[in-house]
Design a protein around this motif. Structure first.
Motif, PDB file in Angstrom:
ATOM      1  N   GLY A   8       0.807  -1.217   0.000  1.00  0.00           N
ATOM      2  CA  GLY A   8       0.000   0.000   0.000  1.00  0.00           C
ATOM      3  C   GLY A   8       0.836   1.261   0.000  1.00  0.00           C
ATOM      4  N   ILE A  10       2.150   4.464   2.170  1.00  0.00           N
ATOM      5  CA  ILE A  10       2.452   4.770   3.570  1.00  0.00           C
ATOM      6  C   ILE A  10       1.718   6.023   4.062  1.00  0.00           C
ATOM      7  CG2 ILE A  10       4.556   6.178   3.289  1.00  0.00           C
ATOM      8  CD1 ILE A  10       5.713   4.326   5.593  1.00  0.00           C
ATOM      9  N   ALA A  22      14.039   9.982   3.596  1.00  0.00           N
ATOM     10  CA  ALA A  22      14.383  11.362   3.220  1.00  0.00           C
ATOM     11  C   ALA A  22      15.803  11.437   2.657  1.00  0.00           C
ATOM     12  CB  ALA A  22      14.263  12.247   4.466  1.00  0.00           C
ATOM     13  N   GLY A  28      12.757  17.700   1.259  1.00  0.00           N
ATOM     14  CA  GLY A  28      11.833  17.005   0.372  1.00  0.00           C
ATOM     15  C   GLY A  28      12.549  16.432  -0.833  1.00  0.00           C
ATOM     16  N   GLY A  29      11.795  15.719  -1.668  1.00  0.00           N
ATOM     17  CA  GLY A  29      12.380  15.068  -2.841  1.00  0.00           C
ATOM     18  C   GLY A  29      11.314  14.292  -3.571  1.00  0.00           C
ATOM     19  N   GLY A  30      11.735  13.214  -4.233  1.00  0.00           N
ATOM     20  CA  GLY A  30      10.783  12.374  -4.970  1.00  0.00           C
ATOM     21  C   GLY A  30      10.341  11.194  -4.121  1.00  0.00           C
ATOM     22  N   GLY A  31       9.856  10.147  -4.755  1.00  0.00           N
ATOM     23  CA  GLY A  31       9.488   8.905  -4.084  1.00  0.00           C
ATOM     24  C   GLY A  31       8.583   9.110  -2.881  1.00  0.00           C
ATOM     25  N   VAL A  32       8.843   8.353  -1.835  1.00  0.00           N
ATOM     26  CA  VAL A  32       7.994   8.390  -0.656  1.00  0.00           C
ATOM     27  C   VAL A  32       8.089   9.767   0.038  1.00  0.00           C
ATOM     28  CG1 VAL A  32       9.611   7.341   0.999  1.00  0.00           C
ATOM     29  CG2 VAL A  32       7.210   6.884   1.207  1.00  0.00           C
ATOM     30  N   ASP A  33       9.247  10.372  -0.024  1.00  0.00           N
ATOM     31  CA  ASP A  33       9.482  11.705   0.555  1.00  0.00           C
ATOM     32  C   ASP A  33       8.533  12.733  -0.088  1.00  0.00           C
ATOM     33  OD1 ASP A  33      10.698  13.700   2.025  1.00  0.00           O
ATOM     34  OD2 ASP A  33      12.581  13.694   0.887  1.00  0.00           O
ATOM     35  N   ALA A  35       5.739  12.130  -1.674  1.00  0.00           N
ATOM     36  CA  ALA A  35       4.342  11.800  -1.346  1.00  0.00           C
ATOM     37  C   ALA A  35       3.985  12.280   0.061  1.00  0.00           C
ATOM     38  CB  ALA A  35       4.129  10.294  -1.479  1.00  0.00           C
ATOM     39  N   ALA A 119      10.301   0.727   2.472  1.00  0.00           N
ATOM     40  CA  ALA A 119      11.568   0.013   2.258  1.00  0.00           C
ATOM     41  C   ALA A 119      12.631   1.064   1.922  1.00  0.00           C
ATOM     42  CB  ALA A 119      11.413  -1.004   1.139  1.00  0.00           C
ATOM     43  N   VAL A 120      13.273   1.568   2.982  1.00  0.00           N
ATOM     44  CA  VAL A 120      14.253   2.655   2.857  1.00  0.00           C
ATOM     45  C   VAL A 120      15.376   2.254   1.879  1.00  0.00           C
ATOM     46  CG1 VAL A 120      15.942   4.046   4.161  1.00  0.00           C
ATOM     47  CG2 VAL A 120      13.755   3.398   5.227  1.00  0.00           C
ATOM     48  N   SER A 121      15.773   3.206   1.057  1.00  0.00           N
ATOM     49  CA  SER A 121      16.892   3.074   0.091  1.00  0.00           C
ATOM     50  C   SER A 121      16.607   2.210  -1.144  1.00  0.00           C
ATOM     51  CB  SER A 121      18.181   2.544   0.754  1.00  0.00           C
ATOM     52  OG  SER A 121      18.762   3.530   1.576  1.00  0.00           O
ATOM     53  N   THR A 122      15.399   1.638  -1.247  1.00  0.00           N
ATOM     54  CA  THR A 122      15.161   0.694  -2.363  1.00  0.00           C
ATOM     55  C   THR A 122      14.594   1.340  -3.632  1.00  0.00           C
ATOM     56  OG1 THR A 122      12.920   0.160  -1.615  1.00  0.00           O
ATOM     57  CG2 THR A 122      14.720  -1.216  -0.770  1.00  0.00           C
ATOM     58  N   ILE A 124      15.004   5.402  -5.330  1.00  0.00           N
ATOM     59  CA  ILE A 124      15.993   6.271  -5.966  1.00  0.00           C
ATOM     60  C   ILE A 124      17.420   5.887  -5.546  1.00  0.00           C
ATOM     61  CG2 ILE A 124      16.769   8.701  -6.038  1.00  0.00           C
ATOM     62  CD1 ILE A 124      13.642   9.358  -5.865  1.00  0.00           C
ATOM     63  N   PHE A 155       5.304  -0.973  -1.655  1.00  0.00           N
ATOM     64  CA  PHE A 155       4.630  -0.225  -2.715  1.00  0.00           C
ATOM     65  C   PHE A 155       4.302  -1.065  -3.948  1.00  0.00           C
ATOM     66  CE2 PHE A 155       4.482   3.999  -5.125  1.00  0.00           C
ATOM     67  CZ  PHE A 155       3.358   4.420  -4.432  1.00  0.00           C
TER      68      PHE A 155
HETATM   69  N1  AR6 Z   1       4.301   4.462   0.131  1.00  0.00           N
HETATM   70  C1  AR6 Z   1       5.125   3.414   0.378  1.00  0.00           C
HETATM   71  N2  AR6 Z   1       6.259   3.180  -0.322  1.00  0.00           N
HETATM   72  C2  AR6 Z   1       6.551   4.038  -1.321  1.00  0.00           C
HETATM   73  C3  AR6 Z   1       5.742   5.144  -1.651  1.00  0.00           C
HETATM   74  C4  AR6 Z   1       4.560   5.346  -0.874  1.00  0.00           C
HETATM   75  N3  AR6 Z   1       3.743   6.368  -1.087  1.00  0.00           N
HETATM   76  N4  AR6 Z   1       6.319   5.813  -2.687  1.00  0.00           N
HETATM   77  C5  AR6 Z   1       7.437   5.138  -3.017  1.00  0.00           C
HETATM   78  N5  AR6 Z   1       7.580   4.057  -2.207  1.00  0.00           N
HETATM   79  P1  AR6 Z   1      12.366   6.177  -2.450  1.00  0.00           P
HETATM   80  P2  AR6 Z   1      15.099   6.009  -1.332  1.00  0.00           P
HETATM   81  C6  AR6 Z   1       8.644   3.037  -2.163  1.00  0.00           C
HETATM   82  O1  AR6 Z   1      12.876   6.445  -3.809  1.00  0.00           O
HETATM   83  O2  AR6 Z   1      15.447   4.913  -2.292  1.00  0.00           O
HETATM   84  C7  AR6 Z   1      13.826  10.938  -2.400  1.00  0.00           C
HETATM   85  O3  AR6 Z   1      13.974  11.861  -3.430  1.00  0.00           O
HETATM   86  C8  AR6 Z   1       9.507   2.865  -3.385  1.00  0.00           C
HETATM   87  O4  AR6 Z   1       8.874   2.030  -4.344  1.00  0.00           O
HETATM   88  O5  AR6 Z   1      11.183   6.928  -1.970  1.00  0.00           O
HETATM   89  O6  AR6 Z   1      15.460   5.852   0.107  1.00  0.00           O
HETATM   90  C9  AR6 Z   1      14.486  11.415  -1.114  1.00  0.00           C
HETATM   91  O7  AR6 Z   1      14.364  12.813  -0.958  1.00  0.00           O
HETATM   92  C10 AR6 Z   1      10.737   2.206  -2.782  1.00  0.00           C
HETATM   93  O8  AR6 Z   1      10.558   0.800  -2.641  1.00  0.00           O
HETATM   94  O9  AR6 Z   1      13.517   6.362  -1.324  1.00  0.00           O
HETATM   95  C11 AR6 Z   1      15.911  10.990  -1.333  1.00  0.00           C
HETATM   96  O10 AR6 Z   1      16.605  11.918  -2.130  1.00  0.00           O
HETATM   97  C12 AR6 Z   1      10.810   2.815  -1.376  1.00  0.00           C
HETATM   98  O11 AR6 Z   1       9.538   3.431  -1.151  1.00  0.00           O
HETATM   99  C13 AR6 Z   1      15.792   9.677  -2.085  1.00  0.00           C
HETATM  100  O12 AR6 Z   1      14.522   9.747  -2.741  1.00  0.00           O
HETATM  101  C14 AR6 Z   1      11.910   3.857  -1.210  1.00  0.00           C
HETATM  102  O13 AR6 Z   1      12.035   4.611  -2.404  1.00  0.00           O
HETATM  103  C15 AR6 Z   1      15.754   8.502  -1.157  1.00  0.00           C
HETATM  104  O14 AR6 Z   1      15.762   7.323  -1.913  1.00  0.00           O
END
Ligand code: AR6
Length: 171
Positions: A8, A10, A22, A28-33, A35, A119-122, A124, A155
């Motif tokens: 789901g 987060i 983060a 802020g940034g992309g991905g979960v951050d 959102a 799942a941190v780091s998985t 970007i 996710f």
């Molecule tokens: N809910 C749950 N999981 C999610 C969601 C969500 N809404 N969106 C993405 N994921 P990432 P990182 C998953 O890239 O690798 C940011 O720019 C995603 O599929 O969010 O730690 C930060 O600012 C993946 O499995 O984080 C940093 O610059 C997991 O969350 C950088 O990205 C982590 O993906 C951190 O990279």
């Protein structure tokens, strides 16, 4: 401690605290951050700015964690942690484990009893999911936290399957 896996988003979790993957800037940034900031609203970024102006002038170190409000999200707090960028040539597992340990430490200090992790780091940061799952689950098991429920919010079905396998392997 109960360990729960769900597939789901987060930002929709009704728990005391959700963890944000983060970056050190906390801006802020992309991905979960992305959102979390989008759905949580500007209050989160305001607190992040205040943290940068006080305790974390140089940014939040990799492997560390710090809490802010969760703004408009259903959770009470967001715990921001900075995962390591995956490297093939250098073993950074201890830093990834530290993200989970330190986040639970912050949760304990807040009195949060239910915590959801992505799942941190998985994303970007490119850490392979199965390996990240193994490190995450082991770190949580050994953290010695008072948190009663840790929920992993995965996710995709593939991420869920990797965590399910890692949980099974751990016994
Ligand atoms: N809910 C749950 N999981 C999610 C969601 C969500 N809404 N969106 C993405 N994921 P990432 P990182 C998953 O890239 O690798 C940011 O720019 C995603 O599929 O969010 O730690 C930060 O600012 C993946 O499995 O984080 C940093 O610059 C997991 O969350 C950088 O990205 C982590 O993906 C951190 O990279």
């Amino acid at each position: 401690m109960k360990l729960v896996l769900v597939e789901g988003d987060i930002t929709e979790q009704r728990v005391d605290a959700i963890v944000n993957a983060a970056n050190s800037s906390l801006m802020g940034g992309g991905g979960v951050d992305g959102a979390i900031h989008r759905r949580g609203g500007p209050e989160i970024l305001e607190e992040c700015r205040a943290l940068r102006a006080s305790r974390y002038g140089r940014g939040l170190p990799v492997g560390a964690a710090v809490a802010t409000t969760a703004g408009r999200l259903p959770a009470r707090w967001v715990i921001h942690t900075v995962g390591p960028v995956y490297s093939r040539s250098e073993d950074r597992s201890h830093l990834l484990a530290s993200c989970y340990r330190e986040s639970l430490h912050v949760a304990d200090s807040l009195g949060a009893s239910t915590v959801a992790f992505p799942a941190v780091s998985t994303g970007i940061y490119r850490w392979p999911m199965a390996d990240a799952a193994r490190i995450a689950l082991a770190a949580i098991r050994h953290a010695g936290s008072s948190v009663t429920e840790v929920r992993f919010v995965l996710f995709s079905p593939a991420a869920y399957a990797d965590f399910e396998q890692a949980l099974g392997d751990m016994g």
